[in-house]
Design a protein around this motif. Structure first.
Motif, PDB file in Angstrom:
ATOM      1  N   VAL A 137      31.501  50.025  63.982  1.00 11.34           N
ATOM      2  CA  VAL A 137      31.543  48.587  63.722  1.00 11.34           C
ATOM      3  C   VAL A 137      32.558  47.905  64.638  1.00 11.34           C
ATOM      4  O   VAL A 137      33.688  48.384  64.816  1.00 11.34           O
ATOM      5  N   THR A 138      32.139  46.769  65.210  1.00 11.51           N
ATOM      6  CA  THR A 138      33.009  45.998  66.099  1.00 11.51           C
ATOM      7  C   THR A 138      33.046  44.542  65.650  1.00 11.51           C
ATOM      8  O   THR A 138      32.216  44.091  64.851  1.00 11.51           O
ATOM      9  N   SER A 139      33.990  43.823  66.200  1.00  9.53           N
ATOM     10  CA  SER A 139      34.189  42.422  65.837  1.00  9.53           C
ATOM     11  C   SER A 139      32.941  41.600  66.123  1.00  9.53           C
ATOM     12  O   SER A 139      32.294  41.754  67.160  1.00  9.53           O
ATOM     13  N   GLY A 140      32.597  40.730  65.177  1.00  8.71           N
ATOM     14  CA  GLY A 140      31.468  39.829  65.345  1.00  8.71           C
ATOM     15  C   GLY A 140      30.151  40.369  64.837  1.00  8.71           C
ATOM     16  O   GLY A 140      29.173  39.608  64.735  1.00  8.71           O
ATOM     17  N   LEU A 159      37.234  47.824  55.356  1.00 11.37           N
ATOM     18  CA  LEU A 159      37.367  48.367  56.708  1.00 11.37           C
ATOM     19  C   LEU A 159      36.469  47.627  57.691  1.00 11.37           C
ATOM     20  O   LEU A 159      36.854  47.411  58.851  1.00 11.37           O
ATOM     21  N   ALA A 160      35.282  47.233  57.260  1.00 12.40           N
ATOM     22  CA  ALA A 160      34.422  46.439  58.136  1.00 12.40           C
ATOM     23  C   ALA A 160      35.045  45.076  58.421  1.00 12.40           C
ATOM     24  O   ALA A 160      34.988  44.578  59.559  1.00 12.40           O
ATOM     25  N   LYS A 161      35.660  44.472  57.411  1.00 12.89           N
ATOM     26  CA  LYS A 161      36.376  43.206  57.636  1.00 12.89           C
ATOM     27  C   LYS A 161      37.554  43.420  58.575  1.00 12.89           C
ATOM     28  O   LYS A 161      37.821  42.589  59.458  1.00 12.89           O
ATOM     29  N   TYR A 162      38.271  44.522  58.390  1.00  9.20           N
ATOM     30  CA  TYR A 162      39.398  44.837  59.273  1.00  9.20           C
ATOM     31  C   TYR A 162      38.930  44.964  60.721  1.00  9.20           C
ATOM     32  O   TYR A 162      39.645  44.582  61.658  1.00  9.20           O
ATOM     33  N   ARG A 181      37.014  39.726  45.991  1.00 12.17           N
ATOM     34  CA  ARG A 181      38.451  39.846  46.250  1.00 12.17           C
ATOM     35  C   ARG A 181      38.731  40.781  47.429  1.00 12.17           C
ATOM     36  O   ARG A 181      39.733  40.614  48.130  1.00 12.17           O
ATOM     37  N   LEU A 182      37.861  41.753  47.646  1.00 12.38           N
ATOM     38  CA  LEU A 182      38.063  42.705  48.736  1.00 12.38           C
ATOM     39  C   LEU A 182      37.655  42.139  50.087  1.00 12.38           C
ATOM     40  O   LEU A 182      37.850  42.796  51.110  1.00 12.38           O
ATOM     41  N   GLY A 183      37.074  40.940  50.102  1.00 14.20           N
ATOM     42  CA  GLY A 183      36.875  40.261  51.379  1.00 14.20           C
ATOM     43  C   GLY A 183      35.454  40.068  51.840  1.00 14.20           C
ATOM     44  O   GLY A 183      35.233  39.601  52.967  1.00 14.20           O
ATOM     45  N   ALA A 184      34.454  40.406  51.031  1.00 12.15           N
ATOM     46  CA  ALA A 184      33.067  40.211  51.458  1.00 12.15           C
ATOM     47  C   ALA A 184      32.806  38.735  51.744  1.00 12.15           C
ATOM     48  O   ALA A 184      33.216  37.858  50.986  1.00 12.15           O
ATOM     49  N   LEU A 262      47.207  51.574  56.667  1.00  6.03           N
ATOM     50  CA  LEU A 262      46.578  50.286  56.367  1.00  6.03           C
ATOM     51  C   LEU A 262      46.930  49.812  54.962  1.00  6.03           C
ATOM     52  O   LEU A 262      47.097  48.606  54.734  1.00  6.03           O
ATOM     53  N   VAL A 263      47.039  50.746  54.017  1.00  9.36           N
ATOM     54  CA  VAL A 263      47.466  50.369  52.667  1.00  9.36           C
ATOM     55  C   VAL A 263      48.883  49.806  52.717  1.00  9.36           C
ATOM     56  O   VAL A 263      49.174  48.744  52.142  1.00  9.36           O
ATOM     57  N   ASP A 264      49.779  50.488  53.404  1.00  9.14           N
ATOM     58  CA  ASP A 264      51.170  50.036  53.462  1.00  9.14           C
ATOM     59  C   ASP A 264      51.317  48.732  54.250  1.00  9.14           C
ATOM     60  O   ASP A 264      52.253  47.967  54.013  1.00  9.14           O
TER      61      ASP A 264
END
Length: 301
Positions: A137-140, A159-162, A181-184, A262-264
């Motif tokens: 997965v890449t940006s966009g 992770l896909a949003k990240y 809440r997780l960003g979808a 990533l959690v921290d």
């Protein structure tokens, strides 16, 4: 919590056994928590014997968060008092103590309670490998996470949003708010709307995380796109411009350590749906088989 034979949830027994002793290269972990995974049901029922033959009696628990309390010969990478997290391919974490090879454990996140960290290894590794290794997965990109309400799905959305993707997630009514809440970016209620009707344009990637046939999703993917399944194998028709990949997640401590970072850093959140006493494990299995669970359930000794 052990099984002495395959069967329904009643075969899960609460046994008193001697505290294990770490061998060469191993450490003894005082278990803060383990967690439930849907695959545990198949393991208990004997459905996974072709790929994972158990030595019975078998102690359940494939992921652990806890504190090192004893170090075996040669386990130089860890010390007594270290807070650790890891995936245990041989099980054993559904207990007060478990031994583990030191090189299968990494430092637990420092910014969350240790019990929460037990949600990370199996679901997190599966999502990481789906998003970055197999889908790339890449940006966009437009990414469809099919099964976003599960433990793997929640990590896959994040992770896909990240990675910079636009994330479309399928979720039932009880999971909608958590997935949001997780960003979808968009949530499709699969119980009310067929995916083919909900999407206004094709997606670049489908992350298929539910144990149903993924082939109906292939027409939703643009030419050159990919379907990645972490559950059932998927085959594209001859001549299809879409690539299909099925994988089984592997235990990779470099990926787990990256997830901890990533959690921290606050980029990945641990979505724990419930905490249950370890003695309730059979009840958790029954709830899962009756579709009464969501997300990650943490089990505390």
């Amino acid at each position: 919590m052990r099984i002495h034979r395959y069967g329904d949830a009643s075969v899960i027994r609460h046994d008193d056994i001697p505290r294990p002793v770490p061998g060469p290269g191993e450490v003894l972990v005082d278990v803060a928590a383990t967690s439930f995974n849907p695959s545990d049901v198949g393991l208990r029922r004997g459905l996974l014997r072709s790929v994972f033959q158990l030595d019975l009696p078998y102690t359940l628990g494939g992921e652990v968060a806890g504190t090192v309390v004893e170090v075996g010969d040669g386990a130089h990478s860890l010390a007594v008092g270290d807070r650790v997290v890891g995936r245990l391919d041989g099980g054993g974490a559904a207990a007060e103590y478990v031994t583990a090879a030191a090189d299968t454990l990494v430092a637990a996140p420092a910014t969350v309670p240790l019990t929460h960290a037990a949600a990370l290894p199996i679901a997190g590794l599966t999502a990481w490998q789906a998003v970055f290794e197999h889908a790339g997965v890449t940006s966009g990109q437009r990414v469809l996470v099919n099964g976003a309400g599960g433990g793997v799905g929640g990590f896959a959305v994040q992770l896909a949003k990240y990675a910079g993707a636009h994330v479309i997630a399928t979720a039932g009514p009880r999971s909608t708010e958590a997935v949001r809440r997780l960003g979808a970016d968009r949530i499709v209620d699969y119980t009310a709307t067929p995916l083919a009707d909900a999407l206004d344009e094709p997606v670049d990637v489908v992350l298929h995380l539910v144990p149903i046939d993924a082939e109906p999703l292939i027409p939703l993917v643009r030419p050159g796109g990919v379907v990645v399944s972490a559950t059932l194998p998927v085959t594209t028709p001859d001549g299809s411009p879409v690539t299909a990949t099925h994988f089984v997640a592997r235990n990779d401590t470099s990926h787990l350590a990256a997830l901890v970072e990533l959690v921290d850093a606050g980029a990945v959140h641990l979505d724990v749906s419930a905490f249950r006493p370890l003695a309730d494990l059979a009840s958790v299995h029954r709830d899962a088989e009756s579709a009464r669970t969501r997300g990650k359930i943490i089990l505390v000794p």
